[in-house]
Scaffold this active site. Sequence first.
Site, PDB file in Angstrom:
ATOM      1  N   ARG A  49      -9.169  -0.837   2.713  1.00 34.56           N
ATOM      2  CA  ARG A  49      -9.039  -0.154   0.649  1.00 34.56           C
ATOM      3  C   ARG A  49      -8.593  -0.755  -0.145  1.00 34.56           C
ATOM      4  O   ARG A  49      -9.511  -0.472  -0.813  1.00 34.56           O
ATOM      5  CB  ARG A  49      -7.533   0.800   1.186  1.00 34.56           C
ATOM      6  CG  ARG A  49      -7.438   2.274   0.975  1.00 34.56           C
ATOM      7  CD  ARG A  49      -7.041   1.840   2.726  1.00 34.56           C
ATOM      8  NE  ARG A  49      -6.370   0.676   4.026  1.00 34.56           N
ATOM      9  CZ  ARG A  49      -6.253   0.561   5.274  1.00 34.56           C
ATOM     10  NH1 ARG A  49      -7.546   0.325   5.884  1.00 34.56           N
ATOM     11  NH2 ARG A  49      -4.766  -0.580   5.118  1.00 34.56           N
ATOM     12  N   CYS A  79       0.212   6.631   3.972  1.00 35.84           N
ATOM     13  CA  CYS A  79      -0.039   4.705   3.265  1.00 35.84           C
ATOM     14  C   CYS A  79      -0.280   5.510   1.533  1.00 35.84           C
ATOM     15  O   CYS A  79      -0.763   5.467   0.965  1.00 35.84           O
ATOM     16  CB  CYS A  79      -1.415   4.766   3.823  1.00 35.84           C
ATOM     17  SG  CYS A  79      -2.537   3.155   2.637  1.00 35.84           S
ATOM     18  N   ASN A  80       0.342   4.225   0.774  1.00 35.45           N
ATOM     19  CA  ASN A  80       1.022   4.997  -0.084  1.00 35.45           C
ATOM     20  C   ASN A  80      -1.144   3.847  -1.173  1.00 35.45           C
ATOM     21  O   ASN A  80      -1.643   4.621  -2.400  1.00 35.45           O
ATOM     22  CB  ASN A  80       1.844   3.519  -1.075  1.00 35.45           C
ATOM     23  CG  ASN A  80       2.949   4.599  -0.652  1.00 35.45           C
ATOM     24  OD1 ASN A  80       3.239   4.842  -1.243  1.00 35.45           O
ATOM     25  ND2 ASN A  80       4.152   3.833   0.631  1.00 35.45           N
ATOM     26  N   THR A  81      -1.548   3.374  -0.725  1.00 38.18           N
ATOM     27  CA  THR A  81      -3.201   2.213  -1.530  1.00 38.18           C
ATOM     28  C   THR A  81      -3.951   3.514  -1.029  1.00 38.18           C
ATOM     29  O   THR A  81      -4.553   3.746  -2.086  1.00 38.18           O
ATOM     30  CB  THR A  81      -2.510   1.250  -0.459  1.00 38.18           C
ATOM     31  OG1 THR A  81      -1.901  -0.159  -0.282  1.00 38.18           O
ATOM     32  CG2 THR A  81      -3.854   0.452  -1.301  1.00 38.18           C
ATOM     33  N   ALA A  82      -3.844   3.620  -0.143  1.00 38.54           N
ATOM     34  CA  ALA A  82      -5.483   4.722   0.511  1.00 38.54           C
ATOM     35  C   ALA A  82      -5.001   6.136  -0.801  1.00 38.54           C
ATOM     36  O   ALA A  82      -5.667   7.247  -0.295  1.00 38.54           O
ATOM     37  CB  ALA A  82      -5.254   5.614   1.983  1.00 38.54           C
ATOM     38  N   THR A 120       1.110  -3.162  -2.379  1.00 41.35           N
ATOM     39  CA  THR A 120       0.011  -3.940  -2.325  1.00 41.35           C
ATOM     40  C   THR A 120      -0.381  -3.751  -4.400  1.00 41.35           C
ATOM     41  O   THR A 120      -0.100  -2.810  -4.966  1.00 41.35           O
ATOM     42  CB  THR A 120      -1.291  -3.694  -2.165  1.00 41.35           C
ATOM     43  OG1 THR A 120      -1.298  -2.400  -2.163  1.00 41.35           O
ATOM     44  CG2 THR A 120      -0.666  -2.964  -0.425  1.00 41.35           C
ATOM     45  N   LYS A 157       2.156  -6.146   9.545  1.00 40.08           N
ATOM     46  CA  LYS A 157       0.742  -5.694  10.987  1.00 40.08           C
ATOM     47  C   LYS A 157       0.335  -6.634  11.866  1.00 40.08           C
ATOM     48  O   LYS A 157      -0.467  -6.185  13.081  1.00 40.08           O
ATOM     49  CB  LYS A 157      -0.294  -5.495   9.701  1.00 40.08           C
ATOM     50  CG  LYS A 157       0.010  -4.487   8.660  1.00 40.08           C
ATOM     51  CD  LYS A 157      -0.768  -4.567   7.646  1.00 40.08           C
ATOM     52  CE  LYS A 157      -1.269  -3.370   6.496  1.00 40.08           C
ATOM     53  NZ  LYS A 157      -1.565  -2.641   7.597  1.00 40.08           N
TER      54      LYS A 157
END
Length: 220
Positions: A49, A79-82, A120, A157
């Site tokens: 991402r 998923c916040n970033t996505a 992120t 991760k």
Amino acid sequence: MTRTLGILGGMGPVATTAFMARVQALTPATRDEDHIRMLVDLNPHVPNRHTQPEAAGVTLGEMAARLRDAGAQVLAMPCNTAHAHADAIRAAGLPFIDMIGATVEVAAATGATRIGVLATPGGEALYAGALAKAGLQIVRLEGADREAFMTAVFAVKAGDDGEGPRGEMRRLAAALVSAGAGAVIAGCTEVPLLLRAGGVSAPLVDSAEVLAAACVEACG
């Protein structure tokens, strides 16, 4: 009749399975049939991402369409970033729960006007915009703490959720409070795997928990 939830997951896999457990735990059920049906695309091969945003958007749009075709009626993505690719997901034509917006609403309800964000760089940018729109001020990690945050996330991760990364996440949350944050958003779904409410002196708003509760409301 409950609605079927489609989950765009795999970013990362551990955070996705933890999110599914949260949906199940928050559902008011006394028997199997009371729970929400979940169709999950746990896809750890979504392009990066951060470095391949265009390819990530294409893949997420394809995932959303496949979930729709499989019978999903509501979409969510832990998923916040996505969420930068929300438009590609919405193109599938289904309601898509906005994790960022819902989390900011809960953060605003704490009464704090300065909100710390553990996220992120991409997630932080999304929260900065949403917080500003809500009339709230973001408090960011500074300097080496920004890299330290990513190191802790990548440790999870890689399967390390031990005291090392846990202690680091507590330290980073404390740094935000020291910088004036009246509440802290866990704005990456790996954060709550390391940090609990008791680990920070200000209210902790867990974006994964917020999203899970919104899914129960939307599908129940």
